[in-house]
Design a protein around this motif. Structure first.
Motif, PDB file in Angstrom:
ATOM      1  N   ILE A  75       0.832  -1.208   0.000  1.00  0.00           N
ATOM      2  CA  ILE A  75       0.000   0.000   0.000  1.00  0.00           C
ATOM      3  C   ILE A  75       0.867   1.259   0.000  1.00  0.00           C
ATOM      4  O   ILE A  75       0.360   2.366   0.142  1.00  0.00           O
ATOM      5  CB  ILE A  75      -0.992   0.022   1.180  1.00  0.00           C
ATOM      6  CG1 ILE A  75      -0.261   0.062   2.525  1.00  0.00           C
ATOM      7  CG2 ILE A  75      -1.976  -1.144   1.072  1.00  0.00           C
ATOM      8  CD1 ILE A  75      -1.159   0.358   3.710  1.00  0.00           C
ATOM      9  N   ASP A  76       2.168   1.061  -0.152  1.00  0.00           N
ATOM     10  CA  ASP A  76       3.120   2.171  -0.226  1.00  0.00           C
ATOM     11  C   ASP A  76       3.033   3.079   1.002  1.00  0.00           C
ATOM     12  O   ASP A  76       3.144   4.294   0.891  1.00  0.00           O
ATOM     13  CB  ASP A  76       2.912   2.968  -1.513  1.00  0.00           C
ATOM     14  CG  ASP A  76       4.117   3.818  -1.875  1.00  0.00           C
ATOM     15  OD1 ASP A  76       5.250   3.448  -1.501  1.00  0.00           O
ATOM     16  OD2 ASP A  76       3.922   4.865  -2.520  1.00  0.00           O
ATOM     17  N   GLY A  77       2.771   2.475   2.166  1.00  0.00           N
ATOM     18  CA  GLY A  77       2.729   3.233   3.412  1.00  0.00           C
ATOM     19  C   GLY A  77       1.620   4.272   3.480  1.00  0.00           C
ATOM     20  O   GLY A  77       1.708   5.229   4.240  1.00  0.00           O
ATOM     21  N   ALA A  78       0.559   4.077   2.693  1.00  0.00           N
ATOM     22  CA  ALA A  78      -0.513   5.067   2.601  1.00  0.00           C
ATOM     23  C   ALA A  78      -1.206   5.338   3.930  1.00  0.00           C
ATOM     24  O   ALA A  78      -1.646   6.458   4.189  1.00  0.00           O
ATOM     25  CB  ALA A  78      -1.551   4.631   1.566  1.00  0.00           C
ATOM     26  N   VAL A  79      -1.336   4.298   4.775  1.00  0.00           N
ATOM     27  CA  VAL A  79      -1.953   4.442   6.090  1.00  0.00           C
ATOM     28  C   VAL A  79      -1.147   3.613   7.089  1.00  0.00           C
ATOM     29  O   VAL A  79      -0.428   2.694   6.695  1.00  0.00           O
ATOM     30  CB  VAL A  79      -3.440   3.983   6.096  1.00  0.00           C
ATOM     31  CG1 VAL A  79      -4.280   4.816   5.137  1.00  0.00           C
ATOM     32  CG2 VAL A  79      -3.569   2.506   5.790  1.00  0.00           C
ATOM     33  N   PRO A  80      -1.269   3.903   8.383  1.00  0.00           N
ATOM     34  CA  PRO A  80      -0.578   3.077   9.374  1.00  0.00           C
ATOM     35  C   PRO A  80      -1.117   1.646   9.352  1.00  0.00           C
ATOM     36  O   PRO A  80      -2.317   1.428   9.165  1.00  0.00           O
ATOM     37  CB  PRO A  80      -0.920   3.743  10.712  1.00  0.00           C
ATOM     38  CG  PRO A  80      -1.435   5.096  10.382  1.00  0.00           C
ATOM     39  CD  PRO A  80      -1.993   5.015   8.994  1.00  0.00           C
TER      40      PRO A  80
END
Length: 99
Positions: A75-80
């Protein structure tokens, strides 16, 4: 900012392809529960959750640090992304469940 939309991904034998999705909506917070048959299916489930606007994702039941890392990368670090953890007193019991 308040938490108003989050996802919880867990492994559950017999889950349908694409995941078993259940939603709990209190009117102020929407929780999307996604059951997947295998941890690798959690990657696509996480992508869908991000696309649907969740603010964070928690992983449980069969996910560990390796799969958490793969989800974060996918998720490419989109959310924690967090994982449910158990203390040392529960290690043998949890191992018995997932072995």
């Amino acid at each position: 900012m308040a938490l108003t939309h989050w996802g919880f991904i867990y492994t559950a034998a017999g889950s349908t392809a694409g995941g078993e999705v259940n939603v709990v909506d209190t009117g102020t917070c929407r929780t999307v529960l996604v059951g997947v048959a295998k941890p690798e299916e959690g990657i696509e489930a996480a992508r869908r959750l991000v696309d649907d606007g969740v603010q964070l994702i928690e992983l449980c039941g069969g996910f560990g640090p390796v799969w958490a890392g793969r989800v974060i990368e996918a998720i490419d670090g989109a959310v924690p992304v967090g994982t449910v953890g158990y203390g040392p007193e529960a290690v043998d019991q949890v191992h018995a469940i997932f072995s």
